[in-house]
Design a protein around this motif. Structure first.
Motif, PDB file in Angstrom:
ATOM      1  N   GLY A  35       0.797  -1.223   0.000  1.00 30.97           N
ATOM      2  CA  GLY A  35       0.000   0.000   0.000  1.00 30.97           C
ATOM      3  C   GLY A  35       0.826   1.267   0.000  1.00 30.97           C
ATOM      4  N   ARG A  36       2.129   1.147   0.245  1.00 30.28           N
ATOM      5  CA  ARG A  36       3.010   2.315   0.259  1.00 30.28           C
ATOM      6  C   ARG A  36       4.031   2.269  -0.875  1.00 30.28           C
ATOM      7  NH1 ARG A  36       6.441   2.985   4.377  1.00 30.28           N
ATOM      8  NH2 ARG A  36       6.576   0.751   4.888  1.00 30.28           N
ATOM      9  N   PHE A  37       4.455   1.080  -1.257  1.00 33.26           N
ATOM     10  CA  PHE A  37       5.479   0.914  -2.296  1.00 33.26           C
ATOM     11  C   PHE A  37       4.834   0.390  -3.572  1.00 33.26           C
ATOM     12  CE2 PHE A  37       9.511   0.102   0.499  1.00 33.26           C
ATOM     13  CZ  PHE A  37       9.209   1.235   1.246  1.00 33.26           C
ATOM     14  N   THR A  38       5.382   0.798  -4.697  1.00 32.60           N
ATOM     15  CA  THR A  38       4.920   0.321  -5.992  1.00 32.60           C
ATOM     16  C   THR A  38       6.120  -0.053  -6.848  1.00 32.60           C
ATOM     17  OG1 THR A  38       3.006   1.804  -5.909  1.00 32.60           O
ATOM     18  CG2 THR A  38       3.578   0.859  -8.054  1.00 32.60           C
ATOM     19  N   VAL A  39       6.116  -1.275  -7.342  1.00 30.79           N
ATOM     20  CA  VAL A  39       7.198  -1.740  -8.206  1.00 30.79           C
ATOM     21  C   VAL A  39       6.731  -1.685  -9.658  1.00 30.79           C
ATOM     22  CG1 VAL A  39       6.515  -4.178  -7.955  1.00 30.79           C
ATOM     23  CG2 VAL A  39       8.878  -3.584  -8.587  1.00 30.79           C
ATOM     24  N   SER A  40       7.645  -1.339 -10.549  1.00 31.30           N
ATOM     25  CA  SER A  40       7.320  -1.275 -11.966  1.00 31.30           C
ATOM     26  C   SER A  40       8.590  -1.564 -12.764  1.00 31.30           C
ATOM     27  CB  SER A  40       6.759   0.101 -12.343  1.00 31.30           C
ATOM     28  OG  SER A  40       7.713   1.114 -12.094  1.00 31.30           O
ATOM     29  N   ARG A  41       8.403  -1.792 -14.064  1.00 33.36           N
ATOM     30  CA  ARG A  41       9.553  -2.002 -14.929  1.00 33.36           C
ATOM     31  C   ARG A  41       9.240  -1.541 -16.335  1.00 33.36           C
ATOM     32  NH1 ARG A  41      11.014  -8.110 -14.664  1.00 33.36           N
ATOM     33  NH2 ARG A  41      12.555  -7.529 -16.256  1.00 33.36           N
ATOM     34  N   ASP A  42      10.298  -1.200 -17.046  1.00 33.28           N
ATOM     35  CA  ASP A  42      10.209  -0.812 -18.456  1.00 33.28           C
ATOM     36  C   ASP A  42      11.222  -1.671 -19.200  1.00 33.28           C
ATOM     37  OD1 ASP A  42      10.510   0.358 -20.961  1.00 33.28           O
ATOM     38  OD2 ASP A  42      10.183   2.380 -20.217  1.00 33.28           O
ATOM     39  N   ASN A  43      10.720  -2.683 -19.883  1.00 35.23           N
ATOM     40  CA  ASN A  43      11.621  -3.625 -20.550  1.00 35.23           C
ATOM     41  C   ASN A  43      12.268  -3.038 -21.811  1.00 35.23           C
ATOM     42  OD1 ASN A  43      11.301  -5.600 -18.629  1.00 35.23           O
ATOM     43  ND2 ASN A  43       9.669  -6.660 -19.719  1.00 35.23           N
ATOM     44  N   VAL A  44      11.748  -1.930 -22.279  1.00 37.65           N
ATOM     45  CA  VAL A  44      12.392  -1.251 -23.414  1.00 37.65           C
ATOM     46  C   VAL A  44      13.632  -0.501 -22.924  1.00 37.65           C
ATOM     47  CG1 VAL A  44      12.122   0.521 -25.174  1.00 37.65           C
ATOM     48  CG2 VAL A  44      10.243  -1.082 -24.708  1.00 37.65           C
ATOM     49  N   LYS A  45      13.496   0.114 -21.757  1.00 37.12           N
ATOM     50  CA  LYS A  45      14.610   0.878 -21.187  1.00 37.12           C
ATOM     51  C   LYS A  45      15.477   0.047 -20.248  1.00 37.12           C
ATOM     52  CE  LYS A  45      12.199   5.317 -21.490  1.00 37.12           C
ATOM     53  NZ  LYS A  45      11.697   6.501 -20.741  1.00 37.12           N
ATOM     54  N   ASN A  46      15.136  -1.245 -20.089  1.00 37.09           N
ATOM     55  CA  ASN A  46      15.917  -2.129 -19.194  1.00 37.09           C
ATOM     56  C   ASN A  46      16.030  -1.549 -17.791  1.00 37.09           C
ATOM     57  OD1 ASN A  46      16.304  -3.932 -21.281  1.00 37.09           O
ATOM     58  ND2 ASN A  46      18.357  -3.194 -21.773  1.00 37.09           N
ATOM     59  N   THR A  47      14.918  -1.055 -17.304  1.00 40.02           N
ATOM     60  CA  THR A  47      14.914  -0.372 -16.020  1.00 40.02           C
ATOM     61  C   THR A  47      13.741  -0.837 -15.165  1.00 40.02           C
ATOM     62  OG1 THR A  47      15.923   1.580 -17.025  1.00 40.02           O
ATOM     63  CG2 THR A  47      14.853   1.889 -14.910  1.00 40.02           C
ATOM     64  N   ALA A  48      13.983  -0.934 -13.872  1.00 33.29           N
ATOM     65  CA  ALA A  48      12.924  -1.186 -12.907  1.00 33.29           C
ATOM     66  C   ALA A  48      12.931  -0.045 -11.896  1.00 33.29           C
ATOM     67  CB  ALA A  48      13.140  -2.514 -12.201  1.00 33.29           C
ATOM     68  N   HIS A  49      11.752   0.179 -11.309  1.00 38.57           N
ATOM     69  CA  HIS A  49      11.630   1.238 -10.316  1.00 38.57           C
ATOM     70  C   HIS A  49      10.923   0.709  -9.088  1.00 38.57           C
ATOM     71  CE1 HIS A  49      12.938   4.351 -13.082  1.00 38.57           C
ATOM     72  NE2 HIS A  49      12.101   3.878 -13.986  1.00 38.57           N
ATOM     73  N   LEU A  50      11.224   1.336  -7.970  1.00 37.86           N
ATOM     74  CA  LEU A  50      10.496   1.094  -6.733  1.00 37.86           C
ATOM     75  C   LEU A  50      10.094   2.458  -6.187  1.00 37.86           C
ATOM     76  CD1 LEU A  50       9.568  -1.126  -4.733  1.00 37.86           C
ATOM     77  CD2 LEU A  50      11.618  -0.606  -3.398  1.00 37.86           C
ATOM     78  N   ARG A  51       8.819   2.746  -6.306  1.00 36.27           N
ATOM     79  CA  ARG A  51       8.294   3.998  -5.786  1.00 36.27           C
ATOM     80  C   ARG A  51       7.897   3.769  -4.331  1.00 36.27           C
ATOM     81  NH1 ARG A  51       8.253   9.538  -6.346  1.00 36.27           N
ATOM     82  NH2 ARG A  51       6.370  10.378  -5.335  1.00 36.27           N
ATOM     83  N   MET A  52       8.430   4.604  -3.449  1.00 39.68           N
ATOM     84  CA  MET A  52       8.197   4.439  -2.024  1.00 39.68           C
ATOM     85  C   MET A  52       7.534   5.689  -1.474  1.00 39.68           C
ATOM     86  SD  MET A  52      11.798   2.601  -1.002  1.00 39.68           S
ATOM     87  CE  MET A  52      12.746   4.090  -1.226  1.00 39.68           C
TER      88      MET A  52
END
Length: 113
Positions: free
Chosen positions: A66-83
């Motif tokens: 409920g506080r963190f969100t994980v995502s990824r962009d396979n075109v940019k070869n990047t993952a994110h963790l929004r906290m």
């Protein structure tokens, strides 16, 4: 060179937000699920979040749900963790990890007033 490099950590006040990034290189990023772990001094490593290869499914630890969100962009070869709504107990070194590949060097997150 096979590599995972995290960035985006820092010092933030309780209630604040950060977005961590993990940039992959040297392998086919879209072929692997990815984990975000954290480790605080004197504590065991904790799995924070996981995201599937396609980015279409994910899981979170109860402590961050409920506080963190994980995502990824396979075109940019990047993952994110929004906290969001960070708490002092979120203070730790955060790593992105792919079991078949390895993990990055980590990025320090410190939540303190």
């Amino acid at each position: 060179q096979v590599q995972l490099v995290e960035s985006g950590g820092g010092l933030v006040q309780p209630g604040g937000s950060l977005r961590l990034s993990c940039v992959a290189s040297g392998f086919t990023f879209s072929s692997y699920a990815l984990n975000w772990y954290r480790q605080a001094p004197g504590k065991e490593r904790e799995l924070v979040a996981n995201i599937t290869r396609a980015g279409d499914n994910w899981m979170y630890a109860v402590s961050v749900h409920g506080r963190f969100t994980v995502s990824r962009d396979n075109v940019k070869n990047t993952a994110h963790l929004r906290m969001n709504n960070l708490k002092p107990e979120d203070t730790a070194v955060y790593y992105c990890d792919i079991p078949e590949i390895g993990r990055g060097q980590g990025t320090q997150v410190t939540v303190s007033s």
